[in-house]
Design a protein around this motif. Structure first.
Motif, short mmCIF file in Angstrom:
data_model
loop_
_atom_site.label_atom_id
_atom_site.label_comp_id
_atom_site.label_asym_id
_atom_site.label_seq_id
_atom_site.Cartn_x
_atom_site.Cartn_y
_atom_site.Cartn_z
N ARG A 167 -19.21 -41.20 56.61
CA ARG A 167 -19.16 -40.31 55.73
C ARG A 167 -17.99 -39.80 55.55
O ARG A 167 -17.30 -40.03 56.47
CB ARG A 167 -19.98 -39.26 56.24
CG ARG A 167 -20.18 -38.11 55.29
CD ARG A 167 -21.27 -37.17 55.64
NE ARG A 167 -21.37 -36.03 54.97
CZ ARG A 167 -22.23 -35.09 55.10
NH1 ARG A 167 -23.34 -35.40 55.73
NH2 ARG A 167 -22.45 -33.94 54.20
N ASP A 168 -17.20 -39.52 54.49
CA ASP A 168 -15.78 -39.13 54.31
C ASP A 168 -16.03 -37.66 53.50
O ASP A 168 -16.52 -37.64 52.64
CB ASP A 168 -15.15 -40.18 53.47
CG ASP A 168 -13.79 -39.79 52.98
OD1 ASP A 168 -13.20 -38.67 52.93
OD2 ASP A 168 -13.06 -40.91 52.72
N THR A 169 -15.39 -36.85 54.28
CA THR A 169 -15.39 -35.55 53.68
C THR A 169 -14.74 -35.24 52.39
O THR A 169 -15.15 -34.29 51.55
CB THR A 169 -14.98 -34.56 54.70
OG1 THR A 169 -13.71 -34.55 55.13
CG2 THR A 169 -15.84 -34.43 56.14
N ASP A 170 -13.76 -36.13 52.24
CA ASP A 170 -12.94 -36.11 50.82
C ASP A 170 -14.12 -36.52 49.53
O ASP A 170 -13.82 -35.68 48.59
CB ASP A 170 -11.69 -37.03 50.90
CG ASP A 170 -10.56 -36.40 51.32
OD1 ASP A 170 -10.73 -35.37 51.88
OD2 ASP A 170 -9.67 -37.05 51.42
N ALA A 171 -14.82 -37.34 49.95
CA ALA A 171 -15.93 -37.68 48.91
C ALA A 171 -16.93 -36.60 48.75
O ALA A 171 -17.31 -36.28 47.74
CB ALA A 171 -16.50 -38.86 49.49
N ASP A 172 -17.14 -35.92 49.79
CA ASP A 172 -18.26 -34.80 49.99
C ASP A 172 -17.66 -33.66 49.00
O ASP A 172 -18.23 -33.05 48.20
CB ASP A 172 -18.38 -34.17 51.08
CG ASP A 172 -19.30 -35.35 52.09
OD1 ASP A 172 -19.99 -36.24 51.77
OD2 ASP A 172 -19.42 -35.19 53.50
N ILE A 173 -16.41 -33.42 49.26
CA ILE A 173 -15.64 -32.30 48.46
C ILE A 173 -15.66 -32.76 46.77
O ILE A 173 -16.20 -31.78 46.21
CB ILE A 173 -14.21 -32.21 48.91
CG1 ILE A 173 -14.12 -31.64 50.41
CG2 ILE A 173 -13.57 -31.23 48.05
CD1 ILE A 173 -12.89 -31.73 51.08
N GLU A 174 -15.28 -33.83 46.54
CA GLU A 174 -15.59 -34.33 45.23
C GLU A 174 -16.84 -34.26 44.73
O GLU A 174 -16.92 -33.66 43.49
CB GLU A 174 -14.62 -35.57 44.99
CG GLU A 174 -13.28 -35.86 45.30
CD GLU A 174 -12.60 -37.02 45.22
OE1 GLU A 174 -13.51 -38.09 45.16
OE2 GLU A 174 -11.50 -37.25 44.79
N ALA A 175 -18.02 -34.32 45.42
CA ALA A 175 -18.99 -34.27 44.85
C ALA A 175 -19.41 -32.76 44.78
O ALA A 175 -20.11 -32.49 43.69
CB ALA A 175 -20.24 -35.17 46.17
N MET A 176 -19.25 -31.99 45.76
CA MET A 176 -19.41 -30.56 45.77
C MET A 176 -18.83 -29.94 44.40
O MET A 176 -19.44 -29.15 43.84
CB MET A 176 -18.94 -29.97 46.84
CG MET A 176 -19.44 -28.63 47.56
SD MET A 176 -18.85 -27.85 48.86
CE MET A 176 -18.48 -29.27 49.93
N ALA A 177 -17.50 -30.35 44.08
CA ALA A 177 -16.64 -29.87 43.11
C ALA A 177 -17.02 -30.34 41.84
O ALA A 177 -16.77 -29.80 40.60
CB ALA A 177 -15.40 -29.87 43.57
N GLY A 178 -17.45 -31.52 41.77
CA GLY A 178 -17.77 -32.31 40.63
C GLY A 178 -16.48 -32.95 39.84
O GLY A 178 -16.27 -32.90 38.72
N LYS A 179 -15.36 -33.05 40.68
CA LYS A 179 -14.25 -33.34 40.24
C LYS A 179 -13.33 -34.14 41.30
O LYS A 179 -13.38 -33.94 42.43
CB LYS A 179 -13.47 -32.28 39.33
CG LYS A 179 -13.05 -31.33 40.14
CD LYS A 179 -12.32 -30.01 39.16
CE LYS A 179 -12.65 -28.78 39.82
NZ LYS A 179 -12.17 -27.61 38.66
N PRO A 180 -12.32 -34.79 40.98
CA PRO A 180 -11.21 -35.53 41.76
C PRO A 180 -10.69 -34.18 42.32
O PRO A 180 -10.15 -33.35 42.14
CB PRO A 180 -10.75 -36.62 41.01
CG PRO A 180 -11.30 -36.47 39.77
CD PRO A 180 -12.03 -35.53 39.62
N ILE A 181 -10.12 -34.68 43.86
CA ILE A 181 -9.28 -33.73 44.73
C ILE A 181 -8.23 -33.16 43.88
O ILE A 181 -7.91 -32.29 43.83
CB ILE A 181 -9.16 -34.45 46.09
CG1 ILE A 181 -10.22 -34.07 46.85
CG2 ILE A 181 -8.02 -33.45 46.66
CD1 ILE A 181 -10.28 -34.96 48.24
N PRO A 182 -7.41 -34.30 43.19
CA PRO A 182 -6.33 -33.77 42.52
C PRO A 182 -6.38 -32.54 41.44
O PRO A 182 -5.59 -31.84 41.31
CB PRO A 182 -5.62 -35.05 41.87
CG PRO A 182 -6.10 -36.09 42.77
CD PRO A 182 -7.70 -35.63 43.12
#
Length: 171
Positions: free
Chosen positions: A32-47
């Motif tokens: 599991r990668d928390t960056d991927a979790d964040i993107e899924a939560m927000a519905g958009k890429p981190i940048p």
């Protein structure tokens, strides 16, 4: 045991995602990668989160993602490079099998490139990476049970070193 089998921390370019996925395969467990979790939560890429919502919003999503992952995931977990900046996250990591993947600037630049989608490295990436490391290195070492240098090593060699450092056994 509850909680992750291994937690990887380090700066951009340390190889957390690559090593994490390889380590999980070797240990026959989930990754599991928390960056991927964040993107899924927000519905958009981190940048896009940084650009549209700002860094404070991103850091709040990151805090929530790390807490959820630590509570729910029992395999290998990779955290975003800045996750350790949050005192509550550092407290959450206390006592967990955390490994700081240490990387030199030249290797990090080669791995992430200078034009990758790294919001905090967008302007003068080499200088900014050095500044981030000055701030974060003490925090990475604070939370880490082990420090594994990645320089001159293949991903497989780094994964072996993590397994050895944590006293883990493959299948």
């Amino acid at each position: 045991m509850t909680g992750p089998l291994a937690v990887l921390v380090g700066p951009p370019g340390a190889g957390k995602s690559t090593i994490g996925a390889l380590l999980a395969r070797r240990l026959e467990t989930g990754y599991r990668d928390t960056d991927a979790d964040i993107e899924a939560m927000a519905g958009k890429p981190i940048p896009d989160i940084f650009l549209e919502d700002g860094e404070p919003h991103f850091r709040e999503l990151e805090r929530r993602a790390v807490r959820a992952a630590v509570e729910e995931h029992q395999g290998v977990l990779s955290l975003g490079g800045g996750a350790v900046m949050d005192p509550a996250t550092r407290a959450l990591l206390a006592g967990l099998p955390v490994v700081f993947l240490e990387v030199e600037l030249a290797d990090a630049v080669r791995r992430v490139g200078l034009d990758g989608p790294r919001p905090l490295l967008a302007v003068n990436p080499r200088k900014r990476w050095r500044e981030l490391m000055e701030q974060r290195r003490p925090l990475y070492t604070e939370v880490a049970r082990a420090v594994v240098p990645t320089g001159g090593r293949t991903p497989a060699q780094v994964a072996d070193a993590v397994i050895e450092a944590l006293g883990l056994k493959g299948p």
